[in-house]
Motif scaffolding. Sequence first.
Motif: not given
Length: 123
Positions: A49, A60, A65, A62
């Motif tokens: 992040a 973020y 998230k 993947d």
Amino acid sequence: QVQLVESGGGLVQAGGSLRLSCAASGRTFSNYFMGWFRQAPEKGREFVAGITRSGSNTAYGDSVKGRFTISRDNAKNTVYLQMNSLKPEDTAVYSCAAGRSGRLWDRRDYDYWGQGTQVTVSS
């Protein structure tokens, strides 16, 4: 120079939560965008992040998230990573980093790094 010290890591069961903190000292904290990266054994460093100087924008990876949230308090020179719904695959050493210019998600654009804090998620 910017010194970064992470805290808040530990052992948690899958589905649990942790909040990491990263305290900065040295230069003016609000001059830097901040990021969290992680590295699991035998894997490369992964972007988790990032947050802009004012905190108005975030990014973020993947894989996190919807579960992790980054925030910062410029008055306290601290950046946070709230981690919810943790999974065993989140197990890694988490490091915070500070950068002056560049892209939030690119580790090459960060100038200063903390030592990291271990997060272990048991199944």
